[in-house]
Design a protein around this motif. Structure first.
Motif, PDB file in Angstrom:
ATOM      1  N   ALA A  60      25.321  -1.877  27.697  1.00  0.00           N
ATOM      2  CA  ALA A  60      25.232  -2.921  26.907  1.00  0.00           C
ATOM      3  C   ALA A  60      25.522  -2.283  25.450  1.00  0.00           C
ATOM      4  N   MET A  61      25.035  -1.104  25.414  1.00  0.00           N
ATOM      5  CA  MET A  61      25.605  -0.256  23.790  1.00  0.00           C
ATOM      6  C   MET A  61      26.986   0.093  23.883  1.00  0.00           C
ATOM      7  N   SER A  62      27.453   0.518  25.165  1.00  0.00           N
ATOM      8  CA  SER A  62      28.795   0.993  25.323  1.00  0.00           C
ATOM      9  C   SER A  62      29.956  -0.301  24.823  1.00  0.00           C
ATOM     10  N   LEU A  63      29.413  -1.431  25.306  1.00  0.00           N
ATOM     11  CA  LEU A  63      30.202  -2.791  25.036  1.00  0.00           C
ATOM     12  C   LEU A  63      30.019  -3.221  23.469  1.00  0.00           C
ATOM     13  N   SER A  64      28.728  -2.999  23.129  1.00  0.00           N
ATOM     14  CA  SER A  64      28.712  -3.417  21.705  1.00  0.00           C
ATOM     15  C   SER A  64      29.356  -2.475  20.579  1.00  0.00           C
ATOM     16  N   ARG A  65      29.346  -1.165  21.076  1.00  0.00           N
ATOM     17  CA  ARG A  65      30.352  -0.030  20.345  1.00  0.00           C
ATOM     18  C   ARG A  65      31.828  -0.602  20.475  1.00  0.00           C
ATOM     19  N   ALA A  66      32.209  -0.945  21.650  1.00  0.00           N
ATOM     20  CA  ALA A  66      33.613  -1.341  21.790  1.00  0.00           C
ATOM     21  C   ALA A  66      33.803  -2.573  20.812  1.00  0.00           C
ATOM     22  N   LEU A  67      33.025  -3.429  20.731  1.00  0.00           N
ATOM     23  CA  LEU A  67      33.142  -4.523  20.059  1.00  0.00           C
ATOM     24  C   LEU A  67      33.001  -4.317  18.481  1.00  0.00           C
ATOM     25  N   ILE A  68      32.328  -3.611  17.943  1.00  0.00           N
ATOM     26  CA  ILE A  68      32.146  -2.984  16.585  1.00  0.00           C
ATOM     27  C   ILE A  68      33.441  -2.493  16.144  1.00  0.00           C
ATOM     28  N   GLU A  69      33.883  -1.246  17.031  1.00  0.00           N
ATOM     29  CA  GLU A  69      35.066  -0.570  16.961  1.00  0.00           C
ATOM     30  C   GLU A  69      36.297  -1.739  16.484  1.00  0.00           C
ATOM     31  N   MET A  70      36.294  -2.646  17.535  1.00  0.00           N
ATOM     32  CA  MET A  70      37.473  -3.834  17.304  1.00  0.00           C
ATOM     33  C   MET A  70      37.446  -4.342  15.900  1.00  0.00           C
ATOM     34  N   THR A  71      36.304  -4.490  15.225  1.00  0.00           N
ATOM     35  CA  THR A  71      36.198  -5.262  13.750  1.00  0.00           C
ATOM     36  C   THR A  71      36.704  -4.068  12.810  1.00  0.00           C
ATOM     37  N   GLY A  72      36.650  -2.772  13.246  1.00  0.00           N
ATOM     38  CA  GLY A  72      37.021  -1.727  12.041  1.00  0.00           C
ATOM     39  C   GLY A  72      36.011  -1.008  11.465  1.00  0.00           C
ATOM     40  N   THR A  73      34.903  -1.292  12.081  1.00  0.00           N
ATOM     41  CA  THR A  73      33.705  -0.963  11.398  1.00  0.00           C
ATOM     42  C   THR A  73      33.236   0.355  12.250  1.00  0.00           C
ATOM     43  N   GLN A  74      32.700   1.376  11.632  1.00  0.00           N
ATOM     44  CA  GLN A  74      32.147   2.802  12.243  1.00  0.00           C
ATOM     45  C   GLN A  74      30.935   2.568  12.794  1.00  0.00           C
ATOM     46  N   PRO A  75      30.952   2.361  14.240  1.00  0.00           N
ATOM     47  CA  PRO A  75      29.595   2.234  15.025  1.00  0.00           C
ATOM     48  C   PRO A  75      28.773   3.449  14.974  1.00  0.00           C
ATOM     49  N   PRO A  76      27.210   3.132  15.161  1.00  0.00           N
ATOM     50  CA  PRO A  76      26.423   4.299  15.034  1.00  0.00           C
ATOM     51  C   PRO A  76      26.647   5.151  16.121  1.00  0.00           C
ATOM     52  N   ASP A  77      25.925   6.340  16.054  1.00  0.00           N
ATOM     53  CA  ASP A  77      25.998   7.228  17.193  1.00  0.00           C
ATOM     54  C   ASP A  77      25.065   6.631  18.308  1.00  0.00           C
ATOM     55  N   PRO A  78      25.327   6.927  19.529  1.00  0.00           N
ATOM     56  CA  PRO A  78      24.597   6.406  20.744  1.00  0.00           C
ATOM     57  C   PRO A  78      23.042   6.819  20.475  1.00  0.00           C
ATOM     58  N   LYS A  79      22.082   5.843  20.861  1.00  0.00           N
ATOM     59  CA  LYS A  79      20.822   6.078  20.529  1.00  0.00           C
ATOM     60  C   LYS A  79      19.920   6.134  21.912  1.00  0.00           C
ATOM     61  N   HIS A  80      20.134   7.401  22.446  1.00  0.00           N
ATOM     62  CA  HIS A  80      18.969   7.645  23.662  1.00  0.00           C
ATOM     63  C   HIS A  80      17.538   7.562  23.167  1.00  0.00           C
ATOM     64  N   LEU A  81      17.200   7.686  21.978  1.00  0.00           N
ATOM     65  CA  LEU A  81      15.724   7.411  21.706  1.00  0.00           C
ATOM     66  C   LEU A  81      15.558   6.024  21.898  1.00  0.00           C
ATOM     67  N   LEU A  82      16.740   5.119  21.254  1.00  0.00           N
ATOM     68  CA  LEU A  82      16.284   3.582  21.482  1.00  0.00           C
ATOM     69  C   LEU A  82      15.954   3.208  22.862  1.00  0.00           C
ATOM     70  N   ILE A  83      16.870   3.670  23.826  1.00  0.00           N
ATOM     71  CA  ILE A  83      16.659   3.602  25.257  1.00  0.00           C
ATOM     72  C   ILE A  83      15.306   3.852  25.646  1.00  0.00           C
ATOM     73  N   LEU A  84      14.754   5.079  25.248  1.00  0.00           N
ATOM     74  CA  LEU A  84      13.257   5.632  25.490  1.00  0.00           C
ATOM     75  C   LEU A  84      12.309   4.422  25.004  1.00  0.00           C
ATOM     76  N   LEU A  85      12.476   3.979  23.989  1.00  0.00           N
ATOM     77  CA  LEU A  85      11.680   3.035  23.156  1.00  0.00           C
ATOM     78  C   LEU A  85      11.649   1.840  24.011  1.00  0.00           C
ATOM     79  N   LEU A  86      12.826   1.551  24.334  1.00  0.00           N
ATOM     80  CA  LEU A  86      13.278   0.006  25.111  1.00  0.00           C
ATOM     81  C   LEU A  86      12.368   0.188  26.494  1.00  0.00           C
ATOM     82  N   ILE A  87      12.511   1.349  27.081  1.00  0.00           N
ATOM     83  CA  ILE A  87      11.606   1.207  28.466  1.00  0.00           C
ATOM     84  C   ILE A  87      10.188   1.252  27.957  1.00  0.00           C
ATOM     85  N   LEU A  88       9.719   1.884  26.939  1.00  0.00           N
ATOM     86  CA  LEU A  88       8.461   1.743  26.542  1.00  0.00           C
ATOM     87  C   LEU A  88       7.974   0.425  26.269  1.00  0.00           C
ATOM     88  N   VAL A  89       8.756  -0.469  25.531  1.00  0.00           N
ATOM     89  CA  VAL A  89       8.549  -1.857  25.320  1.00  0.00           C
ATOM     90  C   VAL A  89       8.380  -2.555  26.473  1.00  0.00           C
TER      91      VAL A  89
END
Length: 488
Positions: free
Chosen positions: A52-81
Motif C-alpha cells: 500500500a505504501m509503495s503504491l501510495s508513493r508511486a501515486l504521489i510521485e506522479m503528481t510531482g510531489t516529493q513523497p516521504p521516506d518509507p515509514k517502518h515505524l508506521l508499520i510497527l505502529l499499525l501492527i500494534l493498533v
C-alpha cells in the motif's frame, strides 16, 4: 491431530460415552495454533502495508510531489493498533466486523500521522494519508481474506468451543459453525447437562466431552463454552468452582428476524438490554449512502464505458439486434424500475424458454425454485456466458445508480413474477429500501440460492445495514466476479 478416544483425566464417566474427543493439548494444530495464526496474520498485514505504501508513493510521485521516506515505524505502529482492536485473535469477530475494526485502526493511525506532520506545514500529507489509508484498507482486506481461507483449509482458524447441551438448538448451532468457519468458532464437542441427559445418548455430530459438573477440568482444553440457554448459564454462576473455569462463556439466543450485527448492550439493573436499530431507515444514513454511490459510480462508469462499448459490439456480432435492453423490475416503494443491461440472450429468448420448459420437466422444476437455469437455451454463446459469469452485463446499471433509481449495494431488483413468489410481508420489507447492483446474495449464494436463501440474505442485509457492510459487499463482489462461481 492425535485421536485420544478417552475422557478427561480424573473423570468418572464411562469411556464409551466420551469416545473420539481430541484433547486440546494434543497435536500440532491445537498446540501451536495461536502463534501460527498470529504470525501469519501479522505477516499478511506487513506485506499489505508495504504494498500500500509503495503504491501510495508511486501515486504521489506522479503528481510531482516529493513523497516521504518509507515509514517502518508506521508499520510497527499499525501492527500494534490492529492487535489492540483484536484482529489477531484468530477466533472472530465476523468478517464484517473485522473490516470495520481494520478501518478504525487505519483511520486512527492516519490521524496520528497527520497531527504530527501538519504543524510543520506538510499539507501534502493529506493526499499521502488518504491514499495510504485507502490502499491499506483494500490490500489488507484482500490479504486477510486469502490468509483466513488458507488457515480454515489447514484447520487452524477458530477457537475451540464446546456446546453446552445436546438439544436441537445446540446441534443446529454446531452445524452453523461448521458451515461458516469464518466466524472463528470451531466446535469440538458437546457438554452434557442434567436436563438433556437422554438426548446425549443419541447420535451426535461431535463427541461428548464431559458433563457440566466437569467444566473446571474441561476448560483448559476449550476456549469457549457456548450456552444456548440463559437458564443453564445462570445456574452455572451459583457454583463458584465451575464459574471460575478458564474458558470464556458465550450465550447464544436464537432470536429470529432481528438485527444481529453492530448490537449495543445496556445494563438494566440485573437484566441485559439489547438495542435494535433500523439504520437504513434513518435519513442521514440514506444521504450518506447516496453520497458514496455518486462518489464511486461516476468514476467507475467513466472507466467502464470502453469495456461496455467493446461488449456491445461483440453482442451484435453474435446475434443481430440491439446490444442493450431495458427490463422492468420492482424498485423502491413498489415503483416500476427500468434497469439497463447488456443483452446476453437471443432476441427470441422468451419463446426459447417456454419451449425448453415445456419439453424438460427437470428444467421446469429448477426454474420454479431458482428462476435460473444451469443450462439456459436463451443465453448467447461465448459472449453471453462470459458476461453473465463475470456480471459485466450489469455495468450499464451504473447509469441507474447515477440517476438515483438504484444503489451500488442493496437487494437485487426482481421482475414482478419473481417478486410475487415471496410472501406479502417480505415484499413490503424488500421494497422499503433502494435496490442495488450487488448485495448479500451476489457474494454468497449468487444464482445457487433458492427463494428461501434469497429471502434470508436480503433480510440479513436490510436488518444489519451499515456503511461497513456496504463496503464489505463491494470488496467481496470483486472476488466473486473474478471467481465466477455460482453465476448462471
Amino acid at each position: 491431530m492425535a485421536e485420544v478416544g478417552a475422557i478427561l483425566p480424573g473423570s468418572d464417566a464411562p469411556k464409551s460415552r466420551y469416545r473420539g474427543w481430541r484433547r486440546g493439548d494434543e497435536g500440532f494444530a491445537n498446540r501451536f495454533r495461536k502463534p501460527v495464526v498470529v504470525a501469519t496474520l501479522v505477516f499478511g498485514d506487513v506485506v499489505a502495508a508495504i504494498a500500500a505504501m509503495s503504491l501510495s508513493r508511486a501515486l504521489i510521485e506522479m503528481t510531482g510531489t516529493q513523497p516521504p521516506d518509507p515509514k517502518h515505524l508506521l508499520i510497527l505502529l499499525l501492527i500494534l493498533v490492529f492487535s489492540c482492536v483484536r484482529l489477531y485473535t484468530g477466533c472472530g469477530p465476523s468478517p464484517y466486523e473485522r473490516l470495520r475494526l481494520r478501518a478504525i485502526g487505519i483511520m486512527g493511525l492516519m490521524a496520528i500521522e497527520l497531527l504530527v506532520g501538519l504543524p510543520d506545514g506538510q499539507w501534502g500529507l493529506l493526499l499521502v494519508g488518504f491514499s495510504e489509508a485507502l490502499c491499506l484498507l483494500v490490500f489488507g482486506h484482500y490479504v486477510e481474506t486469502m490468509i483466513r481461507t488458507l488457515l480454515i483449509h489447514l484447520d487452524l482458524w477458530g477457537a475451540s468451543v464446546a456446546l453446552v447441551g445436546c438439544g436441537d438448538n445446540s446441534r443446529k448451532l454446531a452445524q452453523l459453525l461448521v458451515d461458516q468457519p469464518s466466524l472463528g468458532l470451531r466446535p469440538i464437542g458437546f457438554i452434557e447437562t442434567s436436563r438433556d441427559r437422554d438426548l446425549c445418548n443419541e447420535a451426535l455430530p461431535f463427541p461428548l466431552i464431559g458433563r457440566i459438573a466437569e467444566l473446571g477440568r474441561i476448560s483448559p482444553h476449550v476456549e469457549f463454552a457456548i450456552f444456548v440457554s440463559a437458564d443453564e448459564l445462570s445456574a452455572l454462576t451459583s457454583d463458584p468452582q465451575r464459574w471460575m473455569s478458564s474458558c470464556r462463556f458465550l450465550l447464544v439466543e436464537d432470536v429470529r428476524d432481528v438485527q444481529s450485527l453492530w448490537l449495543r448492550t445496556q445494563m438494566l439493573g440485573g437484566a441485559i438490554g439489547i438495542e435494535i436499530r433500523r439504520d437504513l431507515c434513518l435519513w442521514h444514513n440514506q444521504v450518506l449512502k447516496r453520497v458514496i454511490d455518486i462518489l464511486l459510480a461516476i468514476p467507475i462508469a467513466l472507466l467502464a464505458w470502453p469495456i461496455i462499448v467493446v461488449l456491445a459490439f461483440a453482442v451484435k456480432l453474435v446475434d443481430p439486434g440491439p446490444a442493450f435492453y431495458v427490463q422492468e423490475r420492482i424498485g423502491r416503494k413498489s415503483k416500476t424500475l427500468r434497469t439497463l443491461k447488456l443483452r446476453t440472450m437471443y432476441t427470441d429468448a422468451e419463446q426459447r424458454l417456454e419451449e425448453h420448459l415445456r419439453r424438460d420437466p427437470r428444467a421446469r422444476a429448477e426454474w420454479q425454485g431458482f428462476f435460473k437455469l444451469t443450462h439456459d437455451p436463451r443465453i448467447l454463446p461465448i459472449i453471453g456466458s462470459f458476461m453473465r459469469r463475470t456480471s459485466l452485463d450489469e455495468l450499464p446499471q451504473l447509469w441507474n445508480v447515477i440517476r438515483g433509481d438504484m444503489s451500488l449495494v442493496g437487494p437485487r431488483p426482481f421482475p414482478a413474477y419473481h417478486m410475487n413468489s415471496f410472501d406479502h410481508e417480505f415484499r413490503i420489507i424488500r421494497v422499503s429500501v433502494q435496490p442495488g447492483i450487488t448485495g448479500m446474495w451476489q457474494i454468497s449464494s449468487r444464482s445457487n440460492g433458492d427463494l428461501q436463501v434469497q429471502k434470508a440474505q436480503d433480510l440479513f442485509y436490510i436488518r444489519n445495514w451499515s456503511i461497513w457492510l456496504d463496503i464489505y459487499i463491494l470488496l467481496q463482489t470483486v472476488i466473486v466476479v473474478l471467481n465466477g462461481r455460482g453465476a448462471k
